[in-house]
Design an enzyme around this catalytic site. Structure first.
Site, PDB file in Angstrom:
ATOM      1  CG  HIS A 204      -2.241  -0.799   0.900  1.00  8.39           C
ATOM      2  ND1 HIS A 204      -3.424  -0.833   1.525  1.00  8.39           N
ATOM      3  CD2 HIS A 204      -2.201  -2.061   0.356  1.00  8.39           C
ATOM      4  CE1 HIS A 204      -4.289  -1.639   1.113  1.00  8.39           C
ATOM      5  NE2 HIS A 204      -3.383  -2.642   0.554  1.00  8.39           N
TER       6      HIS A 204
ATOM      7  CG  HIS B 105      -4.802 -11.817  -2.026  1.00 10.41           C
ATOM      8  ND1 HIS B 105      -5.921 -11.563  -2.986  1.00 10.41           N
ATOM      9  CD2 HIS B 105      -4.265 -10.480  -1.483  1.00 10.41           C
ATOM     10  CE1 HIS B 105      -5.984 -10.373  -2.758  1.00 10.41           C
ATOM     11  NE2 HIS B 105      -5.360  -9.678  -2.084  1.00 10.41           N
TER      12      HIS B 105
END
Length: 728
Positions: free
Chosen positions: A92, A259
């Site tokens: 992020h 993920h």
């Protein structure tokens, strides 16, 4: 009320109704004065690159490895390992990057500041950074927050068994928020279709934005506007990742690789979560999102509102993501927080619980995860990665490195022992200097040769500006080094006037060849250097025409890139849609031309005075695209005079718009009505805007000619050397 309790100040400096409140459309120059020495606490002679070179990187990594599995009671680690949290933090930090203007990204450590520190997509990353504080505190100035955030993501991957592609330091911290356009919405996560929507037509995302909603990094994991449609979500994924310079293969690798680790958090309703860091009370000390659900942490954590763990080994690298994606059919369900997610049909409980070793769960996925199976193009890539784990690992390693280093610019800025040896096309590679460089005598001789070719001041200046002004301080791309102005796509850009450019380049190549052929010691001049040198010769001649002798500084050392070293598609995003310095607009835009000028100046790291003096100088030097006469407020073009300012400020001239769009103006003699000049919004703003007029008055004064030339040369030299990281 007693005298002791009466405050003599009802309001403090900076409060009250602002100029922006009164005049919301006023041109904002504040973006040109961000990140100055006034906000930087470091000593004037502090050199972060030198400080980083003294860092014991291995020791930092050892401390980070220890941190990964040292769970803290105040913010416990999922599965006993902070790896997933730190991968998300690094992702992020870097993932705000966008290709359209190069803004965002990990450089500067902007995740520490508003608005990013309070975006809904960054919930709980305040805790991640706070976990890192003891390490940052220990190593102090030798590692920036910007570098530490990315290094921590790398170490997190390595600690979970993944071999990364490499790591480069060199990201100096900033000390205040960037002023970046993140969208026009007034509400976090506002859905599309409203009056401030970033979408038009058939879900066409506004440029330069690269996220689907205000406060998200990329896409809504529940699907477009929360609609759990994996195929529709694939459109959003492809668009947003492409705007961050990722192709389909890199996109699949990043989503699946990221993920593979950790989990999402949606233990209960979002109504339990308190205000974000910027809105939280002083007692929270910069932390936000305090939750009243259960303990508010650990198993009770609420972050995205989704409750998904993708793999059976969430703290270990594996191919489980694809195994689960393709092994099960999926049915729509909701998280405990009420968010749309998917659960495997008829599946056993093979997913560990993050905090209770006796519990297992069925596999779960996000809507955007299923896009990798149900979008045809993504599905082919996903199956190939599923069947070829080594290929997947390599693709993720490379994509992760690109994600976390894309905004660093060329390899010349990379620092540290883990910089990968391989040169990558997206790094805009430039050959290393492999020959003796020209000296002062050569520079003088080459200037004379250039001026003897018959090329005009306008041609020399325009070409040098076109070459250097592609630079973007945001992602450190572009600039004169490499001489890519002679290669596709730059040589064909409308703003560069291809036919006229070809003539100048052919002439300069002749000068280059003659010089290089005459050398007996291997000395050479690159075309990249010669283009800048020719521009300097043009500026010096123009100053001489104004009666002022001045030498434009010049430092050789640029090299020429090849077409094979140039990614045409990646380079295309550097094409100017507007360059107010050359009075150029590619087409009509909603954003006023003067605002686009300021945006360009900010990307060139210019101050308002530097922007002002460059516009005034380039106008009288005839640098306008298409030889336009707009803003050429002089009867002696090619002379570096302050005529632009003197004539713009002349009250004997009355200006009136002559276009329906109010973008072209005529300046008529107040007494006779005769047309004296024409100008654009970019020209007239220097007489209209109060701050810019104040600057124009400095350069338009009777005693300003010498200062004007001196300041123009300084600003010109700055632009010519913006990409010379080797000179720092």
């Amino acid at each position: 009320m007693s005298n002791e309790t009466k405050c003599p100040f009802n309001h403090t400096a900076g409060s009250g109704t602002t100029n922006k409140d009164w005049w919301p459309n006023q041109l904002n120059l504040n973006v040109l004065h961000r990140h100055s020495a006034l906000s930087d606490p470091m000593d004037p002679d502090f050199d972060y690159a030198e400080a980083f070179k003294k860092l014991d990187l291995a020791a930092v990594k050892q401390d980070l490895h220890a941190l990964m599995t040292t769970s803290q009671d105040w913010w416990p680690a999922d599965f006993g390992h902070y790896g997933g949290l730190f991968v998300r933090m690094a992702w992020h930090s870097a993932g705000t990057y966008r290709t359209a203007d190069g803004r965002g990204g990990a450089g500067g450590g902007q995740q520490r500041f508003a608005p990013l520190n309070s975006w809904p997509d960054n919930v709980s990353l305040d805790k991640a950074r706070r976990l890192l504080w003891p390490i940052k505190q220990k190593y102090g100035r030798n590692i920036s927050w910007a570098d530490l955030l990315i290094l921590t993501g790398n170490v997190a991957l390595e600690s979970m068994g993944f071999k990364t592609f490499g790591y480069a330091g060199g990201r100096a911290d900033t000390w205040e928020p960037d002023d970046v356009y993140w969208g026009s919405e007034k509400i976090w996560l506002e859905l599309s279709g409203g009056p401030n929507s970033r979408y038009t037509g058939k879900r066409e995302l506004e440029s330069p934005l690269a996220a689907v909603q205000m406060g998200l990094i990329y896409v809504n994991p529940e699907g477009p506007d929360g609609n759990p449609d994996p195929v529709a979500a694939a459109h959003d994924i492809r668009e947003t990742f492409a705007r961050m310079a990722m192709n389909d293969e890199e996109t699949v690798a990043l989503i699946a690789g990221g993920h593979t680790f950790g989990k999402t958090h949606g233990a209960g309703p979002a109504s339990n979560v308190g205000p974000e860091p910027e809105a939280a009370g002083l007692e929270e000390q910069g932390l936000g999102w305090k939750s009243t659900f259960g303990t508010g942490k650990g198993k009770d954590t609420i972050t995205s509102g989704l409750e998904v763990t993708w793999t059976s080994t969430p703290t270990k690298w594996s191919n489980d993501f694809f195994k689960h994606l393709f092994s099960y059919e999926w049915e729509l369900t909701k998280s405990p927080a009420g968010a749309h997610q998917w659960v495997a049909k008829d599946a056993g409980e093979v997913i560990p619980d993050a905090y209770d070793a006796s519990k297992k769960h069925r596999p779960t996925m996000l809507t955007t995860d299923l896009s990798l199976r149900f979008d045809p193009a993504y599905e082919k890539i996903s199956r190939r990665f599923y069947e070829n784990p080594a290929e997947f690992a390599d693709a993720f390693a490379r994509a992760w490195f690109k994600l976390t280093h894309r905004d660093m610019g060329p390899r010349a800025r990379y620092l540290g022992p883990e910089v990968p040896a391989e040169h990558l096309l997206w790094q805009d590679p430039i050959p290393a200097v492999d020959h003796p460089l020209i000296d002062a005598a050569d520079v003088a001789a080459l200037k004379a040769k250039v001026l003897a070719t018959g090329l005009s001041v306008s041609q020399l200046v325009s070409t040098a500006w076109a070459s250097a002004a592609t630079f973007r301080g945001s992602d450190k791309r572009g600039g004169a080094n490499g001489a890519r102005i002679r290669l596709a796509p730059q040589k064909d850009w409308e703003v560069n006037q291809p036919a006229a450019l070809a003539t100048v380049l052919e002439t300069l190549e002749g000068v280059q060849k003659a010089f290089n052929d005459a050398q007996t010691d291997g000395k050479k001049v690159s075309l990249a250097d010669l283009i800048v040198l020719a521009g300097a010769a043009g500026v010096e001649q123009a100053a001489k025409n104004a009666g002022i002798a001045i030498s434009v500084p010049f430092a050789p050392g640029r090299m020429d890139a090849s077409q094979e070293e140039t990614d045409v598609d990646a380079m295309a995003v550097l094409e100017p849609v507007a360059d107010g310095f050359r009075n150029y607009l590619k087409s009509a835009y909603k954003t006023p031309a003067e605002a686009l000028l300021v945006d360009k100046a900010q990307l060139l790291t210019l101050t308002a005075p530097e922007m002002t003096v460059l516009v005034g100088g380039l106008r009288v030097l005839g640098a306008n695209v298409g030889d336009s006469k707009h803003g050429v407020f002089t009867d002696r073009p090619g002379t570096l005079s302050n005529d632009f300012f003197a004539n713009l400020l002349d009250m004997g001239t009355e200006w009136k718009p002559v276009s329906a769009a109010n973008d072209v103006f005529e300046g008529r003699d107040r007494a006779t009505g005769a047309v004296k000049w024409t100008g654009t919004r970019v020209d007239l703003i220097f007489g209209s805007h109060s701050q810019l007029r104040a600057l124009a008055e400095v350069y338009g004064s009777a005693d300003a000619q010498e200062k004007f030339v001196r300041d123009f040369v300084a600003a010109w030299n700055k632009v010519m050397n913006l990409d010379r990281f080797d000179l720092a």
